[in-house]
Write a protein that holds these residues in place. Sequence first.
Motif, PDB file in Angstrom:
ATOM      1  N   CYS A 154       0.846  -1.188   0.000  1.00 54.31           N
ATOM      2  CA  CYS A 154       0.000   0.000   0.000  1.00 54.31           C
ATOM      3  C   CYS A 154       0.892   1.252   0.000  1.00 54.31           C
ATOM      4  N   HIS A 156       0.254   4.067   0.844  1.00 53.65           N
ATOM      5  CA  HIS A 156      -0.013   4.966   1.970  1.00 53.65           C
ATOM      6  C   HIS A 156       0.566   4.438   3.282  1.00 53.65           C
ATOM      7  N   CYS A 157       0.275   3.157   3.592  1.00 53.33           N
ATOM      8  CA  CYS A 157       0.664   2.635   4.911  1.00 53.33           C
ATOM      9  C   CYS A 157       1.663   1.488   4.843  1.00 53.33           C
ATOM     10  N   CYS A 175      -4.393  -0.335   0.158  1.00 49.77           N
ATOM     11  CA  CYS A 175      -5.110  -1.357   0.931  1.00 49.77           C
ATOM     12  C   CYS A 175      -6.548  -0.892   1.198  1.00 49.77           C
ATOM     13  N   CYS A 178      -6.855   2.407   3.317  1.00 46.43           N
ATOM     14  CA  CYS A 178      -6.379   3.668   2.722  1.00 46.43           C
ATOM     15  C   CYS A 178      -6.965   3.934   1.339  1.00 46.43           C
TER      16      CYS A 178
HETATM   17 ZN   LIG Z   1      -2.859   1.251   3.440  1.00 49.86          ZN
END
Ligand SMILES: [Zn+2]
Length: 239
Positions: A154, A156-157, A175, A178
């Motif tokens: 992901c 983002h995370c 994911c 996010c």
């Molecule tokens: Zn994520």
Amino acid sequence: MASPLYRDTAVVLRTYRLGEADRIVVLMTEHHGKVRAVAKGVRKTTSKFGARLEPMSHVRLLLYQGRELDIVSQAESVETLAPLVGDLDHLTHGLAMLEAVDQLALEREPSPHLYKMLVGALRTVAQRSGTLVVPAFYWKLLASEGVRPELHECVHCGEGDPLVAFDMAQGGALCRTCRSGAPLSAGALELMRMILGGRLNDALDTPASPVTHEVAAHATKALEHHLERRLRTVAIFER
Ligand SMILES: [Zn+2]
């Protein structure tokens, strides 16, 4: 004084009319970037260039450098990359590739890798059809521009699979928590990993399905996103 005459090899990206008999050809050259040149008398039946300066033509050229437009002095065919009459898939795919390169290439800025990728892709298109030929080319173009989407975690995370969304503005796959952008199926994610992970031929063998269409849609959107962002960057610099 440097000679204004130079040789190069190029693929014709597109052509347009200039006056009664002449034509402007837009070329992706190997060593001089994108070049616009005048082909004089090309629309006469007695033209010395014949049909050698049509879109998708792969030609060896002798050109005079001009201030804005160069002039084609000689053109000889390197190989036939143009489709057979009536091969609509080949034509459509080839033209889509020419258009993408036309938009990406900068005038008189040498970009040999772009030229090589285009020639390679047009050779592929001449040999095989399939819904992923053009999208795969878009992904490869983006990767060569330094815009390789993150497909393994992901963006983002950093979580791993399952990744369920794709957003090029974020830089790749996301994911469940996010997610933004467009939904991403597991099949499309796998195909995109194949294309960008060195298994291009396996990906191209995949028969058309909703999943291949999904990959095509993500690729088109990602390329558009990249081109728009670059246009904005250019606009800022030119302000
Ligand atoms: Zn994520």
